[in-house]
Design a protein around this motif. Structure first.
Motif, PDB file in Angstrom:
ATOM      1  N   ASN A 190       0.819  -1.210   0.000  1.00  0.00           N
ATOM      2  CA  ASN A 190       0.000   0.000   0.000  1.00  0.00           C
ATOM      3  C   ASN A 190       0.851   1.257   0.000  1.00  0.00           C
ATOM      4  OD1 ASN A 190      -2.429  -1.324  -0.102  1.00  0.00           O
ATOM      5  ND2 ASN A 190      -2.606  -1.479   2.114  1.00  0.00           N
ATOM      6  N   THR A 191       2.064   1.194   0.544  1.00  0.00           N
ATOM      7  CA  THR A 191       2.922   2.373   0.571  1.00  0.00           C
ATOM      8  C   THR A 191       3.518   2.670  -0.795  1.00  0.00           C
ATOM      9  OG1 THR A 191       4.844   1.075   1.217  1.00  0.00           O
ATOM     10  CG2 THR A 191       3.551   2.055   2.992  1.00  0.00           C
ATOM     11  N   CYS A 192       3.409   1.738  -1.729  1.00  0.00           N
ATOM     12  CA  CYS A 192       3.972   1.922  -3.064  1.00  0.00           C
ATOM     13  C   CYS A 192       2.882   2.175  -4.103  1.00  0.00           C
ATOM     14  CB  CYS A 192       4.805   0.706  -3.460  1.00  0.00           C
ATOM     15  SG  CYS A 192       6.221   0.452  -2.394  1.00  0.00           S
ATOM     16  N   ARG A 193       1.701   2.545  -3.648  1.00  0.00           N
ATOM     17  CA  ARG A 193       0.609   2.847  -4.566  1.00  0.00           C
ATOM     18  C   ARG A 193       0.366   4.346  -4.566  1.00  0.00           C
ATOM     19  NH1 ARG A 193      -3.295  -2.218  -4.445  1.00  0.00           N
ATOM     20  NH2 ARG A 193      -1.708  -3.706  -3.843  1.00  0.00           N
ATOM     21  N   GLY A 194      -0.200   4.813  -5.643  1.00  0.00           N
ATOM     22  CA  GLY A 194      -0.505   6.235  -5.748  1.00  0.00           C
ATOM     23  C   GLY A 194       0.284   6.844  -6.879  1.00  0.00           C
ATOM     24  N   PRO A 195       0.200   8.153  -7.006  1.00  0.00           N
ATOM     25  CA  PRO A 195       0.920   8.841  -8.084  1.00  0.00           C
ATOM     26  C   PRO A 195       2.434   8.632  -7.959  1.00  0.00           C
ATOM     27  CG  PRO A 195      -0.640  10.309  -6.999  1.00  0.00           C
ATOM     28  CD  PRO A 195      -0.576   9.059  -6.183  1.00  0.00           C
ATOM     29  N   THR A 196       3.071   8.496  -9.094  1.00  0.00           N
ATOM     30  CA  THR A 196       4.514   8.276  -9.123  1.00  0.00           C
ATOM     31  C   THR A 196       5.259   9.389  -8.391  1.00  0.00           C
ATOM     32  OG1 THR A 196       4.305   7.112 -11.215  1.00  0.00           O
ATOM     33  CG2 THR A 196       6.501   7.870 -10.631  1.00  0.00           C
ATOM     34  N   GLY A 197       4.815  10.617  -8.551  1.00  0.00           N
ATOM     35  CA  GLY A 197       5.472  11.739  -7.880  1.00  0.00           C
ATOM     36  C   GLY A 197       5.418  11.621  -6.361  1.00  0.00           C
ATOM     37  N   ALA A 198       4.294  11.170  -5.836  1.00  0.00           N
ATOM     38  CA  ALA A 198       4.155  11.003  -4.389  1.00  0.00           C
ATOM     39  C   ALA A 198       5.056   9.880  -3.891  1.00  0.00           C
ATOM     40  CB  ALA A 198       2.706  10.724  -4.023  1.00  0.00           C
ATOM     41  N   ILE A 199       5.109   8.787  -4.641  1.00  0.00           N
ATOM     42  CA  ILE A 199       5.987   7.666  -4.280  1.00  0.00           C
ATOM     43  C   ILE A 199       7.433   8.134  -4.290  1.00  0.00           C
ATOM     44  CG2 ILE A 199       6.837   5.397  -4.998  1.00  0.00           C
ATOM     45  CD1 ILE A 199       3.980   4.935  -6.156  1.00  0.00           C
ATOM     46  N   ALA A 200       7.802   8.884  -5.322  1.00  0.00           N
ATOM     47  CA  ALA A 200       9.174   9.393  -5.438  1.00  0.00           C
ATOM     48  C   ALA A 200       9.558  10.210  -4.213  1.00  0.00           C
ATOM     49  CB  ALA A 200       9.310  10.234  -6.707  1.00  0.00           C
ATOM     50  N   LEU A 201       8.700  11.132  -3.815  1.00  0.00           N
ATOM     51  CA  LEU A 201       8.997  11.966  -2.655  1.00  0.00           C
ATOM     52  C   LEU A 201       9.060  11.134  -1.380  1.00  0.00           C
ATOM     53  CD1 LEU A 201       6.844  15.117  -3.451  1.00  0.00           C
ATOM     54  CD2 LEU A 201       9.314  14.830  -3.713  1.00  0.00           C
ATOM     55  N   ASP A 202       8.144  10.171  -1.226  1.00  0.00           N
ATOM     56  CA  ASP A 202       8.154   9.309  -0.040  1.00  0.00           C
ATOM     57  C   ASP A 202       9.452   8.523   0.079  1.00  0.00           C
ATOM     58  OD1 ASP A 202       5.633  10.143   0.678  1.00  0.00           O
ATOM     59  OD2 ASP A 202       4.621   8.329  -0.034  1.00  0.00           O
ATOM     60  N   LEU A 203      10.026   8.145  -1.068  1.00  0.00           N
ATOM     61  CA  LEU A 203      11.255   7.352  -1.065  1.00  0.00           C
ATOM     62  C   LEU A 203      12.514   8.209  -1.031  1.00  0.00           C
ATOM     63  CD1 LEU A 203      10.310   4.576  -3.635  1.00  0.00           C
ATOM     64  CD2 LEU A 203      10.374   4.416  -1.147  1.00  0.00           C
ATOM     65  N   GLY A 204      12.349   9.536  -1.078  1.00  0.00           N
ATOM     66  CA  GLY A 204      13.490  10.423  -0.952  1.00  0.00           C
ATOM     67  C   GLY A 204      14.067  10.944  -2.257  1.00  0.00           C
ATOM     68  N   TYR A 205      13.369  10.725  -3.368  1.00  0.00           N
ATOM     69  CA  TYR A 205      13.842  11.257  -4.643  1.00  0.00           C
ATOM     70  C   TYR A 205      13.433  12.716  -4.771  1.00  0.00           C
ATOM     71  CZ  TYR A 205      15.081   6.568  -6.076  1.00  0.00           C
ATOM     72  OH  TYR A 205      15.668   5.343  -6.139  1.00  0.00           O
ATOM     73  N   ALA A 206      14.199  13.484  -5.510  1.00  0.00           N
ATOM     74  CA  ALA A 206      13.930  14.906  -5.676  1.00  0.00           C
ATOM     75  C   ALA A 206      12.668  15.146  -6.496  1.00  0.00           C
ATOM     76  CB  ALA A 206      15.117  15.599  -6.339  1.00  0.00           C
ATOM     77  N   ASP A 207      12.390  14.267  -7.447  1.00  0.00           N
ATOM     78  CA  ASP A 207      11.204  14.419  -8.287  1.00  0.00           C
ATOM     79  C   ASP A 207      10.862  13.089  -8.963  1.00  0.00           C
ATOM     80  OD1 ASP A 207      12.939  14.135 -10.557  1.00  0.00           O
ATOM     81  OD2 ASP A 207      13.301  16.283 -10.546  1.00  0.00           O
ATOM     82  N   ALA A 208       9.711  13.069  -9.634  1.00  0.00           N
ATOM     83  CA  ALA A 208       9.223  11.847 -10.272  1.00  0.00           C
ATOM     84  C   ALA A 208      10.159  11.376 -11.392  1.00  0.00           C
ATOM     85  CB  ALA A 208       7.820  12.059 -10.823  1.00  0.00           C
ATOM     86  N   ALA A 209      10.763  12.306 -12.113  1.00  0.00           N
ATOM     87  CA  ALA A 209      11.649  11.917 -13.212  1.00  0.00           C
ATOM     88  C   ALA A 209      12.871  11.157 -12.695  1.00  0.00           C
ATOM     89  CB  ALA A 209      12.090  13.158 -13.999  1.00  0.00           C
TER      90      ALA A 209
END
Length: 66
Positions: free
Chosen positions: A19-38
């Motif tokens: 469930n923590t890996c579902r949702g918009p790619t941008g939100a997942i990216a930020l949750d995992l510590g990436y600067a942005d979705a790209a």
């Protein structure tokens, strides 16, 4: 200061989505510590061989509408 991306979490999302890996790619990216979705998408594709959208479609059997 930007947080540091976590490749282990990216691989975890790629191989066994929860469930923590579902949702918009941008939100997942930020949750995992990436600067942005790209940045996340490039790392995800490097780990899995396919972009997150294609992986999600393959994993769920769902094709999103254009």
């Amino acid at each position: 200061m930007a947080s540091r991306a976590n490749p282990t979490s990216s691989r975890s999302c790629a191989t066994s989505p929860s469930n923590t890996c579902r949702g918009p790619t941008g939100a997942i990216a930020l949750d995992l510590g990436y600067a942005d979705a790209a940045h996340f998408s490039r790392a995800f594709q490097s780990l899995t061989g396919m972009p997150p959208r294609v992986w999600r479609q393959a994993a769920t059997g769902f094709r999103s509408l254009p």
